[in-house]
Design a protein around this motif. Structure first.
Motif, PDB file in Angstrom:
ATOM      1  N   ILE A  23       0.854  -1.177   0.000  1.00 11.06           N
ATOM      2  CA  ILE A  23       0.000   0.000   0.000  1.00 11.06           C
ATOM      3  C   ILE A  23       0.892   1.230   0.000  1.00 11.06           C
ATOM      4  CG2 ILE A  23      -1.741   1.303   1.271  1.00 11.06           C
ATOM      5  CD1 ILE A  23      -2.823  -1.381   2.283  1.00 11.06           C
ATOM      6  N   SER A  51      -2.050   0.809  -4.460  1.00 13.74           N
ATOM      7  CA  SER A  51      -1.321  -0.427  -4.189  1.00 13.74           C
ATOM      8  C   SER A  51      -0.310  -0.643  -5.309  1.00 13.74           C
ATOM      9  CB  SER A  51      -2.290  -1.609  -4.152  1.00 13.74           C
ATOM     10  OG  SER A  51      -1.581  -2.833  -4.098  1.00 13.74           O
ATOM     11  N   PHE A  59      -3.108  -7.955  -4.313  1.00 17.51           N
ATOM     12  CA  PHE A  59      -4.011  -6.808  -4.335  1.00 17.51           C
ATOM     13  C   PHE A  59      -5.231  -7.070  -3.449  1.00 17.51           C
ATOM     14  CE2 PHE A  59      -7.112  -4.005  -6.769  1.00 17.51           C
ATOM     15  CZ  PHE A  59      -6.651  -2.829  -6.205  1.00 17.51           C
ATOM     16  N   GLU A  60      -5.751  -8.304  -3.464  1.00 17.21           N
ATOM     17  CA  GLU A  60      -6.867  -8.664  -2.581  1.00 17.21           C
ATOM     18  C   GLU A  60      -6.458  -8.537  -1.111  1.00 17.21           C
ATOM     19  OE1 GLU A  60     -10.105  -9.197  -3.361  1.00 17.21           O
ATOM     20  OE2 GLU A  60      -9.439  -8.627  -5.371  1.00 17.21           O
ATOM     21  N   ASP A  62      -4.187  -6.484   0.045  1.00 17.26           N
ATOM     22  CA  ASP A  62      -4.107  -5.045   0.319  1.00 17.26           C
ATOM     23  C   ASP A  62      -5.500  -4.464   0.568  1.00 17.26           C
ATOM     24  OD1 ASP A  62      -1.382  -5.025   0.106  1.00 17.26           O
ATOM     25  OD2 ASP A  62      -1.305  -4.003  -1.832  1.00 17.26           O
ATOM     26  N   LYS A  63      -6.478  -4.894  -0.213  1.00 21.05           N
ATOM     27  CA  LYS A  63      -7.843  -4.410  -0.022  1.00 21.05           C
ATOM     28  C   LYS A  63      -8.386  -4.824   1.341  1.00 21.05           C
ATOM     29  CE  LYS A  63      -9.373  -5.843  -4.163  1.00 21.05           C
ATOM     30  NZ  LYS A  63     -10.260  -6.051  -5.335  1.00 21.05           N
ATOM     31  N   LYS A  64      -8.134  -6.064   1.740  1.00 21.84           N
ATOM     32  CA  LYS A  64      -8.578  -6.529   3.059  1.00 21.84           C
ATOM     33  C   LYS A  64      -7.905  -5.721   4.168  1.00 21.84           C
ATOM     34  CE  LYS A  64      -9.396 -11.311   1.737  1.00 21.84           C
ATOM     35  NZ  LYS A  64      -8.879 -12.688   1.844  1.00 21.84           N
ATOM     36  N   PHE A  67      -9.369  -1.865   3.880  1.00 22.53           N
ATOM     37  CA  PHE A  67     -10.796  -1.682   4.167  1.00 22.53           C
ATOM     38  C   PHE A  67     -11.267  -2.440   5.409  1.00 22.53           C
ATOM     39  CE2 PHE A  67     -10.594  -0.952  -0.508  1.00 22.53           C
ATOM     40  CZ  PHE A  67     -10.882   0.405  -0.470  1.00 22.53           C
ATOM     41  N   PHE A 174      -7.547   1.903  -5.546  1.00 25.84           N
ATOM     42  CA  PHE A 174      -8.541   1.344  -4.640  1.00 25.84           C
ATOM     43  C   PHE A 174      -9.914   1.977  -4.864  1.00 25.84           C
ATOM     44  CE2 PHE A 174      -4.699   0.605  -1.947  1.00 25.84           C
ATOM     45  CZ  PHE A 174      -4.836  -0.760  -1.778  1.00 25.84           C
ATOM     46  N   GLU A 177     -12.983  -0.359  -5.748  1.00 25.97           N
ATOM     47  CA  GLU A 177     -13.383  -1.169  -4.589  1.00 25.97           C
ATOM     48  C   GLU A 177     -14.061  -0.309  -3.533  1.00 25.97           C
ATOM     49  OE1 GLU A 177     -13.857  -4.697  -2.378  1.00 25.97           O
ATOM     50  OE2 GLU A 177     -13.253  -4.416  -4.464  1.00 25.97           O
ATOM     51  N   PHE A 178     -13.564   0.890  -3.301  1.00 28.00           N
ATOM     52  CA  PHE A 178     -14.174   1.803  -2.336  1.00 28.00           C
ATOM     53  C   PHE A 178     -15.615   2.133  -2.751  1.00 28.00           C
ATOM     54  CE2 PHE A 178     -15.207   6.124  -0.905  1.00 28.00           C
ATOM     55  CZ  PHE A 178     -15.058   5.967   0.465  1.00 28.00           C
ATOM     56  N   ARG A 181     -17.872  -0.957  -2.203  1.00 25.38           N
ATOM     57  CA  ARG A 181     -18.152  -1.242  -0.794  1.00 25.38           C
ATOM     58  C   ARG A 181     -18.976  -0.150  -0.123  1.00 25.38           C
ATOM     59  NH1 ARG A 181     -13.785  -4.462   2.445  1.00 25.38           N
ATOM     60  NH2 ARG A 181     -12.820  -5.706   0.815  1.00 25.38           N
TER      61      ARG A 181
END
Length: 185
Positions: A23, A51, A59-60, A62-64, A67, A174, A177-178, A181
């Motif tokens: 990140i 990222s 990348f998944e 990093d998202k976890k 977020f 991101f 994804e933001f 979500r």
């Protein structure tokens, strides 16, 4: 911005955007207020959170991390409280097509946040010479093996910015994804 372990707590205290190593934040601005001895509160703004993960699996993760843990979890808030940091607010938002963030918190000891010290009537922040930092309200001094920002010892508010080196690495946003979500934000 990838930093060494000496300022890992800084990273965690300030939402730990770097903990996974993938990140990246283009710029962070700090506003710190000392209210009682070494206690006080701070607001840190993060600009252009991305990222540099190459693979989808990374990348998944990093998202976890961003977020689920840093932005949403009570676990993160509780962990920081143990270290003398009480998070009072945390936000993520899209501005000019980039994901930005803000965290506000109270702290028990400023030295746990950044390597800011008080000595001989002067406040100072010491960083590595290659670190990109500006402090409009401080005096910049460089020496062999360090860069230092100096502030008058009577000062109770500090402002400075740190910049990530602009590496020639493909960055992943991101923002999609933001928006997925948190569609109302």
């Amino acid at each position: 911005m990838k930093l060494n372990k000496a300022i890992t707590l800084v990273i965690l205290t300030a939402i730990a955007f770097f903990a996974g190593g993938c990140i990246d934040v283009a710029k962070m601005t700090y506003k710190i207020t000392i209210e009682n001895g070494m206690k006080g509160h701070a607001t840190v703004h993060y600009y252009d959170i991305t990222s540099d993960a190459i693979g989808n699996k990374e990348f998944e993760e990093d998202k976890k991390l961003l977020f689920n843990l840093m932005y949403e979890s009570q676990e993160f808030v509780d962990t920081m409280k143990v270290d003398g940091v009480s998070i009072t607010s945390r936000k993520l938002f899209v501005e000019n097509g980039k994901l930005n963030g803000e965290i506000t918190f109270d702290f028990e000891d400023i030295s746990a946040l950044e390597p800011i010290r008080y000595e001989s009537g002067i406040w100072f922040l010491t960083v590595m010479p290659e670190d990109s930092i500006t402090a409009p309200d401080g005096q910049m001094v460089t020496g062999t093996g360090y860069k230092r920002v100096l502030w008058d010892g009577n000062k109770t508010e500090f402002e400075f910015s740190r910049y990530s080196p602009q590496e020639e690495v493909q960055k992943r946003s991101f923002v999609p994804e933001f928006k997925k979500r948190y569609p109302a934000k």
